[in-house]
Design a protein around this motif. Structure first.
Motif, PDB file in Angstrom:
ATOM      1  N   THR A   1     -10.395  -7.854   3.793  1.00  0.00           N
ATOM      2  CA  THR A   1      -9.125  -7.259   4.192  1.00  0.00           C
ATOM      3  C   THR A   1      -9.345  -6.487   5.486  1.00  0.00           C
ATOM      4  N   ARG A   2      -8.765  -6.992   6.557  1.00  0.00           N
ATOM      5  CA  ARG A   2      -8.984  -6.381   7.871  1.00  0.00           C
ATOM      6  C   ARG A   2      -8.095  -5.148   8.037  1.00  0.00           C
ATOM      7  N   PRO A   3      -8.423  -4.323   9.027  1.00  0.00           N
ATOM      8  CA  PRO A   3      -7.688  -3.057   9.172  1.00  0.00           C
ATOM      9  C   PRO A   3      -6.169  -3.195   9.225  1.00  0.00           C
ATOM     10  N   ARG A   4      -5.636  -4.217   9.875  1.00  0.00           N
ATOM     11  CA  ARG A   4      -4.169  -4.311   9.971  1.00  0.00           C
ATOM     12  C   ARG A   4      -3.533  -4.510   8.595  1.00  0.00           C
ATOM     13  N   ALA A   5      -4.194  -5.244   7.720  1.00  0.00           N
ATOM     14  CA  ALA A   5      -3.653  -5.407   6.367  1.00  0.00           C
ATOM     15  C   ALA A   5      -3.955  -4.181   5.513  1.00  0.00           C
ATOM     16  N   TYR A   6      -5.141  -3.609   5.701  1.00  0.00           N
ATOM     17  CA  TYR A   6      -5.483  -2.453   4.871  1.00  0.00           C
ATOM     18  C   TYR A   6      -4.538  -1.286   5.158  1.00  0.00           C
ATOM     19  N   ALA A   7      -4.116  -1.170   6.430  1.00  0.00           N
ATOM     20  CA  ALA A   7      -3.171  -0.100   6.774  1.00  0.00           C
ATOM     21  C   ALA A   7      -1.848  -0.289   6.026  1.00  0.00           C
ATOM     22  N   LEU A   8      -1.450  -1.533   5.818  1.00  0.00           N
ATOM     23  CA  LEU A   8      -0.241  -1.792   5.029  1.00  0.00           C
ATOM     24  C   LEU A   8      -0.450  -1.342   3.581  1.00  0.00           C
ATOM     25  N   TRP A   9      -1.628  -1.654   3.053  1.00  0.00           N
ATOM     26  CA  TRP A   9      -1.937  -1.250   1.686  1.00  0.00           C
ATOM     27  C   TRP A   9      -1.958   0.281   1.570  1.00  0.00           C
ATOM     28  N   GLU A  10      -2.475   0.948   2.582  1.00  0.00           N
ATOM     29  CA  GLU A  10      -2.492   2.418   2.550  1.00  0.00           C
ATOM     30  C   GLU A  10      -1.074   2.990   2.500  1.00  0.00           C
ATOM     31  N   ARG A  11      -0.141   2.333   3.191  1.00  0.00           N
ATOM     32  CA  ARG A  11       1.239   2.835   3.136  1.00  0.00           C
ATOM     33  C   ARG A  11       1.862   2.604   1.764  1.00  0.00           C
ATOM     34  N   VAL A  12       1.569   1.469   1.167  1.00  0.00           N
ATOM     35  CA  VAL A  12       2.055   1.217  -0.192  1.00  0.00           C
ATOM     36  C   VAL A  12       1.459   2.261  -1.146  1.00  0.00           C
ATOM     37  N   GLN A  13       0.160   2.485  -1.020  1.00  0.00           N
ATOM     38  CA  GLN A  13      -0.517   3.492  -1.843  1.00  0.00           C
ATOM     39  C   GLN A  13       0.115   4.859  -1.686  1.00  0.00           C
ATOM     40  N   GLY A  14       0.343   5.253  -0.440  1.00  0.00           N
ATOM     41  CA  GLY A  14       0.899   6.576  -0.173  1.00  0.00           C
ATOM     42  C   GLY A  14       2.273   6.726  -0.823  1.00  0.00           C
ATOM     43  N   PHE A  15       3.083   5.680  -0.685  1.00  0.00           N
ATOM     44  CA  PHE A  15       4.442   5.702  -1.235  1.00  0.00           C
ATOM     45  C   PHE A  15       4.406   5.832  -2.755  1.00  0.00           C
ATOM     46  N   LEU A  16       3.655   4.960  -3.410  1.00  0.00           N
ATOM     47  CA  LEU A  16       3.629   4.981  -4.878  1.00  0.00           C
ATOM     48  C   LEU A  16       2.880   6.199  -5.411  1.00  0.00           C
ATOM     49  N   ASP A  17       1.786   6.556  -4.766  1.00  0.00           N
ATOM     50  CA  ASP A  17       0.978   7.673  -5.265  1.00  0.00           C
ATOM     51  C   ASP A  17       1.791   8.964  -5.281  1.00  0.00           C
ATOM     52  N   ALA A  18       2.594   9.171  -4.245  1.00  0.00           N
ATOM     53  CA  ALA A  18       3.432  10.374  -4.207  1.00  0.00           C
ATOM     54  C   ALA A  18       4.448  10.344  -5.353  1.00  0.00           C
ATOM     55  N   LYS A  19       5.044   9.182  -5.583  1.00  0.00           N
ATOM     56  CA  LYS A  19       5.996   9.081  -6.699  1.00  0.00           C
ATOM     57  C   LYS A  19       5.302   9.329  -8.041  1.00  0.00           C
ATOM     58  N   PHE A  20       4.127   8.753  -8.208  1.00  0.00           N
ATOM     59  CA  PHE A  20       3.401   8.954  -9.471  1.00  0.00           C
ATOM     60  C   PHE A  20       3.122  10.448  -9.685  1.00  0.00           C
ATOM     61  N   LYS A  21       2.606  11.097  -8.635  1.00  0.00           N
ATOM     62  CA  LYS A  21       2.221  12.504  -8.795  1.00  0.00           C
ATOM     63  C   LYS A  21       3.430  13.387  -9.059  1.00  0.00           C
ATOM     64  N   ASP A  22       4.559  13.041  -8.443  1.00  0.00           N
ATOM     65  CA  ASP A  22       5.790  13.793  -8.705  1.00  0.00           C
ATOM     66  C   ASP A  22       6.264  13.630 -10.141  1.00  0.00           C
ATOM     67  N   THR A  23       5.787  12.622 -10.815  1.00  0.00           N
ATOM     68  CA  THR A  23       6.267  12.353 -12.173  1.00  0.00           C
ATOM     69  C   THR A  23       5.114  12.419 -13.177  1.00  0.00           C
ATOM     70  N   GLY A  24       4.205  13.368 -12.942  1.00  0.00           N
ATOM     71  CA  GLY A  24       3.239  13.738 -13.974  1.00  0.00           C
ATOM     72  C   GLY A  24       1.991  12.898 -14.103  1.00  0.00           C
ATOM     73  N   VAL A  25       1.712  12.051 -13.123  1.00  0.00           N
ATOM     74  CA  VAL A  25       0.521  11.198 -13.223  1.00  0.00           C
ATOM     75  C   VAL A  25      -0.648  11.846 -12.482  1.00  0.00           C
ATOM     76  N   GLN A  26      -1.827  11.779 -13.079  1.00  0.00           N
ATOM     77  CA  GLN A  26      -3.041  12.257 -12.416  1.00  0.00           C
ATOM     78  C   GLN A  26      -3.957  11.063 -12.173  1.00  0.00           C
ATOM     79  N   ASN A  27      -4.595  11.055 -11.023  1.00  0.00           N
ATOM     80  CA  ASN A  27      -5.555   9.989 -10.751  1.00  0.00           C
ATOM     81  C   ASN A  27      -6.911  10.301 -11.367  1.00  0.00           C
ATOM     82  N   ALA A  28      -7.630   9.260 -11.720  1.00  0.00           N
ATOM     83  CA  ALA A  28      -8.967   9.382 -12.290  1.00  0.00           C
ATOM     84  C   ALA A  28      -9.751   8.155 -11.858  1.00  0.00           C
ATOM     85  N   TYR A  29     -11.014   8.094 -12.277  1.00  0.00           N
ATOM     86  CA  TYR A  29     -11.793   6.891 -11.967  1.00  0.00           C
ATOM     87  C   TYR A  29     -12.707   6.551 -13.137  1.00  0.00           C
ATOM     88  N   PHE A  30     -12.566   5.306 -13.600  1.00  0.00           N
ATOM     89  CA  PHE A  30     -13.366   4.808 -14.724  1.00  0.00           C
ATOM     90  C   PHE A  30     -14.365   3.777 -14.220  1.00  0.00           C
TER      91      PHE A  30
END
Ligand code: ZN
Ligand code: ZN
Lengths: 494, 494
Positions: free
Chosen positions: B48-77
């Motif tokens: 995944t080259r930088p131009r596509a990864y930057a798109l993924w980062e925007r999707v992440q940012g959008f959803l992650d903010a919504k998740f956190k606003d609605t009680g979700v915490q990130n973790a790593y398994f």
């Protein structure tokens, strides 16, 4: 004492940081809800719980912004590396023997070639950089990925310090000249130093690894080293000047302005969640986790203290304060649970490392005040309700300053000198910390110290900072007595 | 034509979106610098080259903010799951047979138990949730991780749509009641719908999967479906109501207010980089990538057009404009390279999908104007220099609206009805898109359609929206003629 409060004792940390550092660390990690050990059959793996992952997200945010401001783009490369790709590093490194996890089957089929789970990605990233670089106009080229890596080392698990899988970032860059690559190497080391000092409140020493301990194939491996309270050094992060060795092995060339083909010069640099281990170990105490406000998920906890007749006024006063802090951008939690008493709450937030506590009872309401308590040392002061957000920020800054100062004092007192073997062994044996000693540059001399006291050369100063580099001096190696060529920092290491 | 411009032809997209959709897609991905195929021996993997990864980062940012606003915490398994853990899903799912990558060796040792590279993490996350949940006060519990997963499916690689490793997020939650779990399931589906519609500019249909196509062990699998321009449906993201099946298999119980033990109700929900595939496929054209301004790494490119006598004034005018846009928070690139002519630059930025282009020559400078060009349709207008940042925002919004409207028009025209087998086969055969038909609920009826035209039931409406759910109607299954019980959406699927 309510039924809930019976759990209080069991919640608290029981081990001593000073006398049982390892057990104490494991207990803080568990009781502050930072991590769990992996499933049976997966020793060496941990589950990173939300409280710890939030710390990692802050580290990521801090470094990622710095990287992007300085020309780095994120990308993502496959988590597997074909064995033949990994083997190509043998061209660079004699006796390269990767301790990795091997994927041998996909579904029900055996693979023709086994795949390594990435231990680091030079061998898969460099061939792509080679495709992407054609001309000097494509340079510098900088890519970074945030990912997890696996190294199959069979040692005792210590969450964040030693795990078979860990989270990190790895940056990989290509440049026209060796000087450009060296500048890049140092820029990333500077950013790592900032992350430790400005974000995590941990002062570090900067230098380079002795030649025999460089990253395989590197010209120079630079490092930031942090001293833990038990007198051992942690390699905080490393930044490698790879010279042209990877460019040769993977054929990264570029045509310059005169259309001549040249080898590129490359770097790589990595920062792992080991930094979280250093963070927990450095600041925490026998009451539990201590966090600098810069990374704490909650910076201020507001604990209202009421009886039934004062409940309404105390709660409404506390709510107003929490709102005002939140509006000012401070991460604040109002702990208004009515199922826990204030003492229980104090202990719990201390265990979890909340940097500043606001205590609010009827007296505070009457006097339009707030009682402010600093987590690290329990210092308690009364501040006016008026301007409370500014006051909170002042106290958060004070807490950071206290933590940094304590860590700095520890570091400064723990760099000692020695000029013979007995001095090195005795000083490390008695005090721990770093011992600076003149060194001939021979690995055999380090081996002697290693065998006797398990200390190693964790760092030598950068060449230009090391007086012993030039030859017009009479200093001799503290171990063998030959002419000294470097100043070695000996220490026990994590 | 300069030497560089000779490369222009080769840079452009040569395939037709309408007539060679698959080849066209692959060419856009490659030529717009979004991804490369993995190394030899690793078919199914991509870089995944930088131009596509930057798109993924925007999707992440959008959803992650919504998740956190609605009680979700990130973790790593951990990325590995012991085979015995995966096997426990057999308690839930008859004939569960995971197509996964197996790690069999660590370093030089064979493992006692093989480890699966995570294909999804229910079987490792649920046992930990079981440890963490004791009382109703611990619920709801919501964790999410952003990670990569591996599924060893042997199909042709299509970057972002079909790859053996892919990036995604997986959320896992536990609740006191089935209603709470259902609310959670729908909340996440709503957020996925927003990501498609508000961020990616792709309207979706919402519904649930037919029972025989649910996530293994789920009560209900809900889905958002997006229609691609070639008439095929993409399963955009899924959110699963797991009922108590995972809680039973992994023993998640909680004590309620009366100290009684109850089974928890769980959900899981995932959104993968397949969304990037849908994004590229939906909006792009024969000139290359087209991106909505919401996710475009550069929203506006400013291209100054000068001769030597006008260079200074044109460049300085263009710089002022770029600065003003940047200050207004618009992602802007000033393309002042003097090694490329304007035509080359236009083509390159069109290929890369920059939504809005500003053309600035001596005329624009004289008239205090800017020529604005929309990427999707080439619409060209002249706007005043005064208030340029506001004007830029207006044009960015217009471009988004154009893209959304085109996708919406495509979707709305492509939902057709049929009430017999010939109608389903004929309509999909001729038009693609969705065909709504009454269905008895039997998988065998779907199989008949699948065999004949490779279309499947991608969705049925939610139970409460489906008139055919209740029994007082005379509709019969379009395939077998038995009484109809659901409205089925047939389509060919990615
Ligand atoms: Zn020596
Ligand atoms: Zn039927």
């Amino acid at each position: 004492m309510s039924e809930d409060d019976g759990a209080e004792q069991e919640l608290g940390v029981t081990k001593s940081k000073e006398y049982e550092t390892g057990e104490w660390y494991a207990e803080v990690v568990q009781k502050a809800g930072l991590a769990n050990y992996g499933p049976e059959g997966m020793s060496g793996f941990i589950v990173t719980r939300p409280r710890a992952y939030a710390l990692w997200e802050r580290v990521q945010g801090f470094l990622d912004a710095k990287f992007k401001d300085t020309g780095v783009q994120n990308a993502y490369f496959p988590m597997f590396i074909p064995e033949s790709y990994l083997e190509r590093e043998k061209d660079i490194v004699e006796g390269f023997d990767p301790e990795v996890a091997w994927v041998t089957h996909g579904g029900h089929e055996e693979l023709e070639e086994r795949l390594a789970v990435r231990p680091t990605s030079e061998s898969i990233i460099t061939p792509y950089i080679s495709q992407w670089v054609r001309s000097h106009r494509d340079l510098p080229l900088r890519v970074n990925q945030w990912c997890s890596v696996v190294r199959w080392e069979a040692t005792e698990t210590k969450p964040f310090f030693r795990t078979k899988e860990f989270l990190w970032q790895e940056g990989h860059t290509a440049h026209e000249t060796g000087e450009d690559a060296w500048e890049e190497t140092m820029l990333r080391l500077d950013q790592y130093e900032s992350a430790y000092e400005e974000l995590l409140g941990i002062p570090v020493l900067r230098g380079q690894k002795p030649d025999h301990d460089k990253f395989p194939g590197a010209d120079t491996t630079t490092t930031v080293e942090a001293l833990m309270p038990d007198g051992k050094s942690v390699q905080g992060a490393t930044s490698h000047h790879l010279g042209t060795s990877f460019a040769e092995a993977f054929d990264i060339t570029y045509s310059d302005e005169d259309e001549e083909e040249n080898l590129a010069h490359t770097t790589s640099w990595g920062f792992s969640w080991r930094a979280l281990g250093a963070l927990i170990m450095t600041h925490s105490d026998d009451q539990g986790l201590v966090l600098p406000p810069t990374v704490a998920p909650e910076q201020v906890v507001v604990v209202p203290i009421w009886q039934s007749d004062t409940q309404e006024e105390v709660l409404s006063y506390a709510e107003g304060i929490a709102e005002e802090l939140e509006e000012a951008g401070i991460r604040v939690e109002l702990d208004d649970r009515d199922t826990r008493n204030p003492g229980f709450k104090f202990n719990e937030h201390e265990l979890n490392g909340v940097p500043v506590r606001f205590e609010i009872g009827p007296h505070e309401v009457d006097d339009r005040e707030v009682t402010v308590v600093h987590r690290p040392d329990g210092e308690q002061v009364t501040v006016d309700r008026e301007g409370i957000a500014d006051a909170a920020q002042v106290h958060l800054d004070e807490v950071f300053a206290k933590l940094y100062a304590a860590a700095e004092e520890n570091l400064e007192g723990e760099v000692r000198e020695a000029d013979d073997r007995a001095g090195i062994l005795g000083t490390i044996g008695q005090h721990g910390g770093y011992v600076k000693a003149p060194w001939c540059g021979d690995e055999a001399c380090e081996d002697e110290i290693k065998e006797q006291i398990a200390a190693e050369i964790v760092m030598v100063p950068f060449e230009e900072d090391d007086d012993l580099r030039n030859e017009d001096h009479d200093e001799t190696c503290a171990i063998c007595g030959e002419g000294a060529r470097r100043t070695a920092y000996f220490a026990k290491a994590y």
